[in-house]
Design an enzyme around this catalytic site. Structure first.
Site, PDB file in Angstrom:
ATOM      1  N   ARG A 139     -26.893   0.960  21.620  1.00  0.00           N
ATOM      2  CA  ARG A 139     -25.459   0.648  21.572  1.00  0.00           C
ATOM      3  C   ARG A 139     -25.109  -0.618  22.355  1.00  0.00           C
ATOM      4  NH1 ARG A 139     -22.149   5.322  20.006  1.00  0.00           N
ATOM      5  NH2 ARG A 139     -23.336   6.111  18.256  1.00  0.00           N
ATOM      6  N   ARG A 170     -18.260  -0.932  22.634  1.00  0.00           N
ATOM      7  CA  ARG A 170     -16.908  -1.046  23.198  1.00  0.00           C
ATOM      8  C   ARG A 170     -16.856  -1.436  24.675  1.00  0.00           C
ATOM      9  NH1 ARG A 170     -15.430   4.665  20.796  1.00  0.00           N
ATOM     10  NH2 ARG A 170     -17.648   4.741  21.226  1.00  0.00           N
ATOM     11  N   ARG A 222     -13.924  -6.157  16.711  1.00  0.00           N
ATOM     12  CA  ARG A 222     -13.576  -4.906  16.047  1.00  0.00           C
ATOM     13  C   ARG A 222     -12.090  -4.895  15.680  1.00  0.00           C
ATOM     14  NH1 ARG A 222     -11.827   0.066  16.663  1.00  0.00           N
ATOM     15  NH2 ARG A 222     -13.015   1.933  16.136  1.00  0.00           N
ATOM     16  N   ASP A 245     -24.304   2.061  11.122  1.00  0.00           N
ATOM     17  CA  ASP A 245     -24.231   3.425  11.641  1.00  0.00           C
ATOM     18  C   ASP A 245     -25.138   4.323  10.821  1.00  0.00           C
ATOM     19  OD1 ASP A 245     -22.450   5.002  13.709  1.00  0.00           O
ATOM     20  OD2 ASP A 245     -22.793   6.301  11.995  1.00  0.00           O
ATOM     21  N   TYR A 275     -24.496  16.177  10.233  1.00  0.00           N
ATOM     22  CA  TYR A 275     -23.156  15.626   9.972  1.00  0.00           C
ATOM     23  C   TYR A 275     -22.705  15.935   8.546  1.00  0.00           C
ATOM     24  CZ  TYR A 275     -23.441  13.177  14.411  1.00  0.00           C
ATOM     25  OH  TYR A 275     -23.539  12.906  15.748  1.00  0.00           O
TER      26      TYR A 275
HETATM   27  O1  CP3 Z   1     -27.300   0.703  18.945  1.00  0.00           O
HETATM   28  C1  CP3 Z   1     -26.571  -0.140  18.395  1.00  0.00           C
HETATM   29  O2  CP3 Z   1     -25.861  -0.956  19.042  1.00  0.00           O
HETATM   30  C2  CP3 Z   1     -26.624  -0.300  16.890  1.00  0.00           C
HETATM   31  C3  CP3 Z   1     -25.551   0.274  16.140  1.00  0.00           C
HETATM   32  C4  CP3 Z   1     -25.424   1.785  16.097  1.00  0.00           C
HETATM   33  C5  CP3 Z   1     -24.179   2.453  16.097  1.00  0.00           C
HETATM   34  N1  CP3 Z   1     -24.409   3.783  15.906  1.00  0.00           N
HETATM   35  C6  CP3 Z   1     -22.878   1.807  16.248  1.00  0.00           C
HETATM   36  C7  CP3 Z   1     -21.705   2.633  16.576  1.00  0.00           C
HETATM   37  C8  CP3 Z   1     -26.410   2.759  15.987  1.00  0.00           C
HETATM   38  C9  CP3 Z   1     -27.928   2.609  16.003  1.00  0.00           C
HETATM   39  C10 CP3 Z   1     -25.752   4.020  15.844  1.00  0.00           C
HETATM   40  C11 CP3 Z   1     -26.465   5.281  15.644  1.00  0.00           C
HETATM   41  C12 CP3 Z   1     -25.706   6.527  15.582  1.00  0.00           C
HETATM   42  N2  CP3 Z   1     -24.486   6.748  15.028  1.00  0.00           N
HETATM   43  C13 CP3 Z   1     -26.215   7.751  16.016  1.00  0.00           C
HETATM   44  C14 CP3 Z   1     -27.591   7.982  16.594  1.00  0.00           C
HETATM   45  C15 CP3 Z   1     -27.703   7.515  17.990  1.00  0.00           C
HETATM   46  C16 CP3 Z   1     -26.916   8.321  18.980  1.00  0.00           C
HETATM   47  O3  CP3 Z   1     -26.001   7.722  19.581  1.00  0.00           O
HETATM   48  O4  CP3 Z   1     -27.224   9.486  19.183  1.00  0.00           O
HETATM   49  C17 CP3 Z   1     -25.240   8.717  15.761  1.00  0.00           C
HETATM   50  C18 CP3 Z   1     -25.328  10.213  16.080  1.00  0.00           C
HETATM   51  C19 CP3 Z   1     -24.157   8.079  15.106  1.00  0.00           C
HETATM   52  C20 CP3 Z   1     -22.906   8.680  14.578  1.00  0.00           C
HETATM   53  C21 CP3 Z   1     -21.745   8.151  15.290  1.00  0.00           C
HETATM   54  N3  CP3 Z   1     -21.245   6.883  15.138  1.00  0.00           N
HETATM   55  C22 CP3 Z   1     -20.937   8.823  16.228  1.00  0.00           C
HETATM   56  C23 CP3 Z   1     -21.152  10.242  16.701  1.00  0.00           C
HETATM   57  C24 CP3 Z   1     -19.951   7.929  16.630  1.00  0.00           C
HETATM   58  C25 CP3 Z   1     -18.783   8.209  17.518  1.00  0.00           C
HETATM   59  C26 CP3 Z   1     -19.208   8.223  18.959  1.00  0.00           C
HETATM   60  C27 CP3 Z   1     -18.596   7.088  19.672  1.00  0.00           C
HETATM   61  O5  CP3 Z   1     -19.314   6.464  20.495  1.00  0.00           O
HETATM   62  O6  CP3 Z   1     -17.402   6.812  19.453  1.00  0.00           O
HETATM   63  C28 CP3 Z   1     -20.183   6.694  15.973  1.00  0.00           C
HETATM   64  C29 CP3 Z   1     -19.395   5.452  16.114  1.00  0.00           C
HETATM   65  C30 CP3 Z   1     -20.149   4.234  16.522  1.00  0.00           C
HETATM   66  N4  CP3 Z   1     -21.343   3.854  16.027  1.00  0.00           N
HETATM   67  C31 CP3 Z   1     -19.679   3.249  17.431  1.00  0.00           C
HETATM   68  C32 CP3 Z   1     -20.648   2.244  17.459  1.00  0.00           C
HETATM   69  C33 CP3 Z   1     -20.607   0.949  18.223  1.00  0.00           C
HETATM   70  C34 CP3 Z   1     -18.337   3.257  18.135  1.00  0.00           C
HETATM   71  C35 CP3 Z   1     -17.346   2.861  17.101  1.00  0.00           C
HETATM   72  C36 CP3 Z   1     -16.155   2.112  17.604  1.00  0.00           C
HETATM   73  O7  CP3 Z   1     -16.234   0.879  17.761  1.00  0.00           O
HETATM   74  O8  CP3 Z   1     -15.126   2.769  17.769  1.00  0.00           O
END
Ligand code: CP3
Length: 343
Positions: free
Chosen positions: A24, A28, A37, A74, A151
């Site tokens: 990540r 944010r 964003r 994602d 999911y």
């Molecule tokens: O690592 C990186 O920077 C690459 C991009 C990436 C994102 N999600 C961006 C993201 C990667 C590799 C993921 C993987 C992901 N997404 C996983 C597996 C890794 C983990 O964290 O366990 C999972 C379970 C998801 C599903 C997902 N996407 C969730 C549960 C959420 C909400 C949680 C949160 O942090 O708000 C997301 C949103 C998400 N994916 C964000 C980002 C940067 C936040 C979105 C935003 O900008 O509001």
């Protein structure tokens, strides 16, 4: 021999300083991410707008000089491309139309049609492979089938993955069909990322820890092994990282059982334990607790040194144990990097 340190570690080389990137890392906690964003409007638009997705991928590379960039996307884009609607409820995380019956499985789109939805992601990879500094490795990724299935079945994130476990118990045929489709679709999705320029791929099995005993073998190990075997037959030499998060003892032998070149470990195990039980078989990625990016200070320095030292006798890619959180302080990330690189 490549001069990309991430690729060298993935080939099994023990380097004097471990290469570093951060799960990540585009997120944010960075003001420049929040600005891009806001420009995109919402998270999914950001994922599907190649110029903006490439821009946020590059932001942490510019700011910190990480050794790897991870494609900004994602894990839920793949199931979305199979048909179910996906949206992100602001402040609440992902929501998805559920798939829980054989009729709904049959109604999913054919796998060869996923690229229609996902082509902007491949375009992002292409932009990145041109734009990245020559020493930076580009990582593509997908969710592992079990984690993505949790999911699809629950329609949202859940602490215990109860809905997926319940379907596995009550309707094994439907559950297995979902896992099998995701396994095949993931091979096509990752292949398209590699064709576009991804140099490494990573499988995120964030909920592997809730699979126990034979279930862990059947639904974490086996689908991962199938994906890796297919990818290696198409792209011999492609390095693959597997992350069966919170697998505990399941980390032991996971690389050998799946064919992964590197096993990423979370911080529910100590670095010393992972060095002894996991790194003996090959490259390990991990595993500083992400809370240090919030709290910083001497604790961060001490624990960072401890992780580096514990893994110093074998191939290691420094990373957090899980993604950095939005409340992290960007200065603490710099402190972690300086501690890894300068001791
Ligand atoms: O690592 C990186 O920077 C690459 C991009 C990436 C994102 N999600 C961006 C993201 C990667 C590799 C993921 C993987 C992901 N997404 C996983 C597996 C890794 C983990 O964290 O366990 C999972 C379970 C998801 C599903 C997902 N996407 C969730 C549960 C959420 C909400 C949680 C949160 O942090 O708000 C997301 C949103 C998400 N994916 C964000 C980002 C940067 C936040 C979105 C935003 O900008 O509001």
């Amino acid at each position: 021999m490549t001069d990309k340190t991430i690729l060298r570690a993935l080939k099994g080389e023990t380097l004097p300083t471990p290469p570093i990137w951060m799960m990540r890392q585009a997120g944010r906690y960075l003001p420049e991410y929040r600005a891009t964003r806001a420009k995109a409007g919402d998270f999914l638009s950001l994922c599907y707008t190649p110029d903006l997705a490439a821009e946020v991928t590059l932001q942490p590379i510019r700011r910190y000089g990480f050794d790897a960039a991870i494609l900004f996307a994602d894990i839920l884009l793949l199931p979305q491309a199979l048909g179910p609607k996906l949206w992100f409820a602001e402040g609440e995380g992902p929501r998805m139309e559920t798939t829980t019956s054989m009729d709904q499985v049959r109604a999913l789109r054919p796998i060869d049609e996923i690229h229609e939805t996902l082509s902007p992601v491949y375009e992002t990879v292409k932009i990145l492979s041109r734009a990245l500094p020559k020493e930076t490795t580009l990582i593509g990724f997908a969710g592992a089938p079990w984690t993505v299935a949790t999911y699809m079945i629950a329609g949202r994130g859940s602490k215990d993955q109860g809905a997926a476990h319940a379907l596995k118990a009550s309707d094994r045929a439907t559950f297995s069909a979902i896992i099998d489709i995701l396994t095949d679709a993931t091979v096509e999705y990752l292949s398209a990322q590699v064709n576009a320029g991804a140099e490494v791929v990573k499988l995120f099995d964030s909920w592997a820890g809730s699979l126990k005993g034979q279930d862990f073998t059947d639904f974490a190990v086996k689908p991962t092994a199938r994906i890796i075997a297919a990818m290696k037959s198409r792209y011999p030499g492609l390095p693959i990282i597997a992350f069966p998060r919170e697998a505990g003892d399941g980390y032991i032998g996971f690389g050998a059982a799946t064919g992964a070149d590197c096993v990423a470990v979370d911080d529910s195990v100590t670095a010393e334990w992972a060095a002894e039980h996991v790194q003996k078989d090959g490259c390990v990625q991990g595993n500083l607790a992400s809370r240090h990016m919030v709290t910083g200070g001497d604790d961060l320095i001490r624990e960072t040194r401890q992780v580096v030292e514990a893994f110093s006798h074998g191939p290691h890619i420094f990373n957090l144990g899980h993604g950095i959180t939005p409340d992290a302080n960007p200065d603490n990330v710099q402190l972690m990097i300086d501690t890894v690189r300068k001791g």
